[in-house]
Write a protein that holds these residues in place. Structure first.
Motif, PDB file in Angstrom:
ATOM      1  N   ARG A   1      71.341  64.318 119.121  1.00 22.18           N
ATOM      2  CA  ARG A   1      71.478  65.614 119.824  1.00 22.18           C
ATOM      3  C   ARG A   1      70.176  66.409 119.773  1.00 22.18           C
ATOM      4  O   ARG A   1      69.759  67.000 120.771  1.00 22.18           O
ATOM      5  CB  ARG A   1      72.583  66.449 119.179  1.00 22.18           C
ATOM      6  N   LEU A   2      69.550  66.457 118.615  1.00 21.04           N
ATOM      7  CA  LEU A   2      68.318  67.246 118.492  1.00 21.04           C
ATOM      8  C   LEU A   2      67.200  66.609 119.304  1.00 21.04           C
ATOM      9  O   LEU A   2      66.450  67.298 120.001  1.00 21.04           O
ATOM     10  CB  LEU A   2      67.912  67.381 117.017  1.00 21.04           C
ATOM     11  N   LEU A   3      67.093  65.274 119.231  1.00 21.80           N
ATOM     12  CA  LEU A   3      66.036  64.603 120.001  1.00 21.80           C
ATOM     13  C   LEU A   3      66.221  64.843 121.497  1.00 21.80           C
ATOM     14  O   LEU A   3      65.253  65.079 122.219  1.00 21.80           O
ATOM     15  CB  LEU A   3      66.034  63.098 119.699  1.00 21.80           C
ATOM     16  N   THR A   4      67.465  64.788 121.948  1.00 20.80           N
ATOM     17  CA  THR A   4      67.733  65.021 123.368  1.00 20.80           C
ATOM     18  C   THR A   4      67.324  66.445 123.744  1.00 20.80           C
ATOM     19  O   THR A   4      66.676  66.679 124.770  1.00 20.80           O
ATOM     20  CB  THR A   4      69.226  64.761 123.671  1.00 20.80           C
ATOM     21  N   ALA A   5      67.691  67.405 122.876  1.00 23.52           N
ATOM     22  CA  ALA A   5      67.335  68.813 123.162  1.00 23.52           C
ATOM     23  C   ALA A   5      65.819  69.003 123.190  1.00 23.52           C
ATOM     24  O   ALA A   5      65.310  69.896 123.864  1.00 23.52           O
ATOM     25  CB  ALA A   5      67.952  69.726 122.101  1.00 23.52           C
ATOM     26  N   MET A   6      65.099  68.149 122.463  1.00 14.69           N
ATOM     27  CA  MET A   6      63.641  68.286 122.400  1.00 14.69           C
ATOM     28  C   MET A   6      62.948  67.520 123.528  1.00 14.69           C
ATOM     29  O   MET A   6      61.726  67.518 123.618  1.00 14.69           O
ATOM     30  CB  MET A   6      63.139  67.796 121.035  1.00 14.69           C
ATOM     31  N   GLY A   7      63.747  66.827 124.340  1.00 13.74           N
ATOM     32  CA  GLY A   7      63.172  66.147 125.504  1.00 13.74           C
ATOM     33  C   GLY A   7      62.796  64.700 125.266  1.00 13.74           C
ATOM     34  O   GLY A   7      62.117  64.090 126.106  1.00 13.74           O
ATOM     35  N   ALA A   8      63.261  64.107 124.174  1.00 13.92           N
ATOM     36  CA  ALA A   8      62.955  62.683 123.933  1.00 13.92           C
ATOM     37  C   ALA A   8      63.720  61.832 124.946  1.00 13.92           C
ATOM     38  O   ALA A   8      64.757  62.240 125.471  1.00 13.92           O
ATOM     39  CB  ALA A   8      63.368  62.299 122.515  1.00 13.92           C
ATOM     40  N   ASP A   9      63.211  60.639 125.210  1.00 17.07           N
ATOM     41  CA  ASP A   9      63.855  59.724 126.154  1.00 17.07           C
ATOM     42  C   ASP A   9      64.872  58.883 125.376  1.00 17.07           C
ATOM     43  O   ASP A   9      64.558  57.806 124.864  1.00 17.07           O
ATOM     44  CB  ASP A   9      62.784  58.852 126.829  1.00 17.07           C
ATOM     45  N   LEU A  10      66.078  59.407 125.251  1.00 14.61           N
ATOM     46  CA  LEU A  10      67.090  58.785 124.400  1.00 14.61           C
ATOM     47  C   LEU A  10      68.388  58.622 125.187  1.00 14.61           C
ATOM     48  O   LEU A  10      68.812  59.553 125.864  1.00 14.61           O
ATOM     49  CB  LEU A  10      67.330  59.695 123.192  1.00 14.61           C
ATOM     50  N   ARG A  11      68.957  57.438 125.099  1.00 16.01           N
ATOM     51  CA  ARG A  11      70.240  57.202 125.775  1.00 16.01           C
ATOM     52  C   ARG A  11      71.270  56.710 124.766  1.00 16.01           C
ATOM     53  O   ARG A  11      70.920  55.906 123.891  1.00 16.01           O
ATOM     54  CB  ARG A  11      70.061  56.115 126.838  1.00 16.01           C
ATOM     55  N   VAL A  12      72.476  57.195 124.903  1.00 16.23           N
ATOM     56  CA  VAL A  12      73.540  56.805 123.967  1.00 16.23           C
ATOM     57  C   VAL A  12      74.717  56.268 124.763  1.00 16.23           C
ATOM     58  O   VAL A  12      75.175  56.905 125.703  1.00 16.23           O
ATOM     59  CB  VAL A  12      74.017  58.025 123.138  1.00 16.23           C
ATOM     60  N   ASN A  13      75.186  55.077 124.404  1.00 17.84           N
ATOM     61  CA  ASN A  13      76.426  54.551 124.974  1.00 17.84           C
ATOM     62  C   ASN A  13      77.437  54.573 123.859  1.00 17.84           C
ATOM     63  O   ASN A  13      77.315  53.822 122.898  1.00 17.84           O
ATOM     64  CB  ASN A  13      76.247  53.108 125.449  1.00 17.84           C
ATOM     65  N   SER A  14      78.402  55.485 123.989  1.00 18.33           N
ATOM     66  CA  SER A  14      79.298  55.621 122.850  1.00 18.33           C
ATOM     67  C   SER A  14      80.744  55.546 123.264  1.00 18.33           C
ATOM     68  O   SER A  14      81.106  55.914 124.371  1.00 18.33           O
ATOM     69  CB  SER A  14      79.053  56.940 122.146  1.00 18.33           C
ATOM     70  N   PHE A  15      81.548  55.059 122.339  1.00 18.65           N
ATOM     71  CA  PHE A  15      82.991  55.158 122.469  1.00 18.65           C
ATOM     72  C   PHE A  15      83.374  56.510 121.894  1.00 18.65           C
ATOM     73  O   PHE A  15      82.676  57.040 121.045  1.00 18.65           O
ATOM     74  CB  PHE A  15      83.667  54.038 121.678  1.00 18.65           C
ATOM     75  N   PRO A  16      84.491  57.078 122.319  1.00 18.77           N
ATOM     76  CA  PRO A  16      84.889  58.362 121.736  1.00 18.77           C
ATOM     77  C   PRO A  16      85.128  58.219 120.240  1.00 18.77           C
ATOM     78  O   PRO A  16      85.440  57.118 119.773  1.00 18.77           O
ATOM     79  CB  PRO A  16      86.192  58.713 122.468  1.00 18.77           C
ATOM     80  N   PRO A  17      85.008  59.325 119.487  1.00 18.84           N
ATOM     81  CA  PRO A  17      85.237  59.223 118.042  1.00 18.84           C
ATOM     82  C   PRO A  17      86.659  58.759 117.772  1.00 18.84           C
ATOM     83  O   PRO A  17      87.574  59.047 118.545  1.00 18.84           O
ATOM     84  CB  PRO A  17      85.023  60.645 117.542  1.00 18.84           C
ATOM     85  N   PRO A  18      86.854  58.006 116.671  1.00 15.63           N
ATOM     86  CA  PRO A  18      88.174  57.450 116.406  1.00 15.63           C
ATOM     87  C   PRO A  18      89.224  58.527 116.211  1.00 15.63           C
ATOM     88  O   PRO A  18      88.933  59.603 115.697  1.00 15.63           O
ATOM     89  CB  PRO A  18      87.977  56.658 115.118  1.00 15.63           C
ATOM     90  N   LEU A  19      90.445  58.226 116.625  1.00 17.58           N
ATOM     91  CA  LEU A  19      91.545  59.169 116.416  1.00 17.58           C
ATOM     92  C   LEU A  19      92.058  59.010 114.995  1.00 17.58           C
ATOM     93  O   LEU A  19      92.025  57.921 114.435  1.00 17.58           O
ATOM     94  CB  LEU A  19      92.670  58.879 117.409  1.00 17.58           C
ATOM     95  N   ALA A  20      92.555  60.101 114.440  1.00 18.22           N
ATOM     96  CA  ALA A  20      93.005  60.091 113.049  1.00 18.22           C
ATOM     97  C   ALA A  20      94.033  59.000 112.820  1.00 18.22           C
ATOM     98  O   ALA A  20      94.940  58.819 113.604  1.00 18.22           O
ATOM     99  CB  ALA A  20      93.614  61.437 112.733  1.00 18.22           C
ATOM    100  N   GLY A  21      93.857  58.289 111.726  1.00 19.37           N
ATOM    101  CA  GLY A  21      94.866  57.335 111.289  1.00 19.37           C
ATOM    102  C   GLY A  21      94.863  56.027 112.067  1.00 19.37           C
ATOM    103  O   GLY A  21      95.522  55.080 111.679  1.00 19.37           O
ATOM    104  N   GLU A  22      94.093  55.949 113.163  1.00 17.31           N
ATOM    105  CA  GLU A  22      94.154  54.731 113.970  1.00 17.31           C
ATOM    106  C   GLU A  22      93.326  53.599 113.411  1.00 17.31           C
ATOM    107  O   GLU A  22      93.584  52.446 113.691  1.00 17.31           O
ATOM    108  CB  GLU A  22      93.674  55.017 115.392  1.00 17.31           C
ATOM    109  N   GLY A  23      92.288  53.934 112.645  1.00 18.03           N
ATOM    110  CA  GLY A  23      91.432  52.911 112.075  1.00 18.03           C
ATOM    111  C   GLY A  23      90.799  52.050 113.158  1.00 18.03           C
ATOM    112  O   GLY A  23      90.521  50.879 112.967  1.00 18.03           O
ATOM    113  N   ARG A  24      90.586  52.619 114.317  1.00 14.06           N
ATOM    114  CA  ARG A  24      90.067  51.852 115.454  1.00 14.06           C
ATOM    115  C   ARG A  24      88.549  51.729 115.348  1.00 14.06           C
ATOM    116  O   ARG A  24      87.849  52.717 115.234  1.00 14.06           O
ATOM    117  CB  ARG A  24      90.460  52.599 116.730  1.00 14.06           C
ATOM    118  N   GLY A  25      88.045  50.506 115.380  1.00 13.13           N
ATOM    119  CA  GLY A  25      86.604  50.315 115.311  1.00 13.13           C
ATOM    120  C   GLY A  25      85.978  50.758 116.613  1.00 13.13           C
ATOM    121  O   GLY A  25      86.659  50.941 117.610  1.00 13.13           O
ATOM    122  N   GLY A  26      84.686  50.953 116.626  1.00 13.44           N
ATOM    123  CA  GLY A  26      84.037  51.358 117.860  1.00 13.44           C
ATOM    124  C   GLY A  26      82.700  50.696 117.961  1.00 13.44           C
ATOM    125  O   GLY A  26      82.333  49.875 117.145  1.00 13.44           O
ATOM    126  N   GLY A  27      81.976  51.027 118.954  1.00 20.26           N
ATOM    127  CA  GLY A  27      80.613  50.572 119.078  1.00 20.26           C
ATOM    128  C   GLY A  27      79.814  51.750 119.538  1.00 20.26           C
ATOM    129  O   GLY A  27      80.364  52.698 120.087  1.00 20.26           O
TER     130      GLY A  27
END
Ligand code: S3P
Length: 458
Positions: free
Chosen positions: A213-239
């Motif tokens: 977040r900070l790097l993006t705000a500072m103008g760095a060339d950064l890309r993030v491909n994210s899954f949403p944060p896990p839901l409570a209790g689901e123990g769902r892995g992500g990438g």
């Protein structure tokens, strides 16, 4: 007055009620990063709301030793404010750092050591990073190996501090991280800023994204491909894949108010959750979705959690109210542990009051923190009369337990001291915490605020 050689003891009295509204110190993770990234910007950054704890002070001292100027500004609310003026670029030392005169003392702070190692790997200066006995025991191979793959010159004491970093030219690489660690991710991203070619990182589970977040705000060339944060209790892995490309544009300075630390607030949320009718509101607390999994876990156990978002600029913040209800046990898996890694000691304390067996798995990382947090919580809670099963990568807590006051040890770990203190609020007699002064690394006023919300003193 206790002698300097005697560990400080704190005694927590059982309480019949918890109610109140409070604020917590600024977020440690965001503060370290804002200060370090501010030192790389093309001008002065203003960072306010900094926490007073020793961990962030170690980062401030380290940056000063590298020639970065950090001067007080008026605080804009609570905490501490600093103007970060990058060291004048000499043309001889990348990022404009000065060679420090002696070792940089990272004290108890793993974030300071790992992030400064990444920062310095691609600089043109050499530095030794050292810390206290706890930090010298913690694993550093997890940053040494990926940084060496980028060309870094790093020596260590067999994978542990002290680390000697000799800055050199780096190349971007593709990293698949074996453990979910925001510190490792951030060390690599800091090195990636100075590297030629893109740096990519694949995380096994999403971790806190403040650096991104900070790097993006500072103008760095950064890309993030994210899954949403896990839901409570689901123990769902992500990438979670992060890609940083070298940019010839300078990083813009930051103007940031650091929100309250949700990991510190977690102790008050935990306290309120433990008994029906207890309640607490924390204002101005960080609500970054990569840090709020603990709120979902409390809700899954039966607590009432009300979140009010006040602002969502670089880092979202708002207020959180937790009201206690009868709790029931939950199962917590690796994705939840990664998303709530610093809150697990508080969750273990809460589990003593839940009906059933709360089982936490995929938590081997907890054994590698400022202390072995699974062993520390198991030992403390057993002394207080809870049945606990310990496993190499987890713990099960049998509840509800009628806790009795006891003498317990923090093992010099701030989060163990605070989690056991919270457990002590529901015990049948006073709980004495040994080595309680360690709370100063993140929350120097913790015991004063504890007495205030229990009505013991104003
Ligand atoms: C932190 C990341 C976590 C956390 C620590 C702070 C950070 O550590 O436990 O308190 O600021 O990046 P790991 O990255 O080792 O999981």
């Amino acid at each position: 007055m206790l002698g300097a050689e005697i560990d400080q003891l704190e005694t927590v009295a059982p309480t019949t009620h918890i109610a109140g509204t409070l604020r917590v110190p600024g977020d440690k993770s965001i503060a370290h990063r804002a200060l370090i990234l501010g030192a790389l910007a093309d001008g002065d950054s203003i960072i306010t709301g900094l926490p007073e704890g020793q961990d962030v002070r170690a980062t401030v001292a380290g940056l000063r030793s590298l020639g970065v100027r950090l001067s007080p500004v008026s605080p804009r609310g609570s905490g501490w404010g600093l103007r970060v003026s990058p060291a004048p670029s000499s043309g001889q030392s990348g990022w404009g750092f000065a060679t420090p005169h002696g070792p940089l003392d990272c004290a108890n702070s793993g974030t300071t050591m790992r992030l400064l190692a990444g920062l310095l790997a691609g600089s043109r200066v050499s530095a030794t990073l050292d810390g206290d006995a706890s930090l010298r025991r913690r694993p550093m191979a997890r940053i040494i190996e990926p940084l060496r793959r980028m060309g870094a010159r790093l020596d260590s004491n067999d994978g542990r501090a002290p680390l000697i970093v000799t800055g050199t030219a780096l190349q971007g690489r593709h990293h698949v991280l074996p453990v979910a660690s925001a510190q490792v991710k951030s060390a690599i991203l800091l090195a990636g800023l100075a590297a030629s070619g893109p740096t990519t990182i694949v995380e096994p589970e999403p971790t806190r994204d403040h650096t991104e977040r900070l790097l993006t705000a500072m103008g760095a060339d950064l890309r993030v491909n994210s899954f949403p944060p896990p839901l409570a209790g689901e123990g769902r892995g992500g990438g979670h894949t992060i890609e940083l490309r070298p940019s010839h544009r300078p990083l813009r300075p930051l103007d940031l108010g650091v929100p309250g630390d949700v990991s510190s607030a977690a102790f008050w949320m935990a306290a309120a959750a433990m008994r029906p009718g207890w309640s607490v509101t924390i204002q101005g607390v960080g609500l970054n979705p990569t840090r709020t999994a603990f709120l979902g876990l409390l809700e899954a156990m039966g607590a009432e959690v009300v979140v009010e978002l006040a602002s969502a600029e670089i880092e979202p913040l708002g207020s959180v109210t937790v009201v206690g209800h009868q709790l029931h046990a939950i199962e917590v898996g690796p994705a939840d542990v990664a998303a709530a890694v610093d809150e697990i000691p508080a969750l273990i304390a809460v589990a003593t009051q839940a009906v059933g067996v709360t089982r936490i798995d995929g938590a081997a990382e907890l054994r590698l923190k400022e202390s072995d947090r699974i062993a520390g919580m198991a030992d403390g809670l057993r002394r207080m009369g809870t049945a606990v099963d310990e496993r190499p990568d987890g713990i099960s807590v049998h509840g509800p337990a009628a806790l009795r006051g006891a003498t317990v040890s923090s093992n010099g770990d701030h989060r163990i001291a605070m989690a056991l203190a919270i457990a002590g609020l529901t015990a049948s007699g006073p709980t004495t915490i040994e080595d309680a002064d360690c709370v100063a690394v993140s929350y120097p006023d913790f015991f004063t605020q504890l007495r205030a919300i229990t009505g013991e003193e104003a």
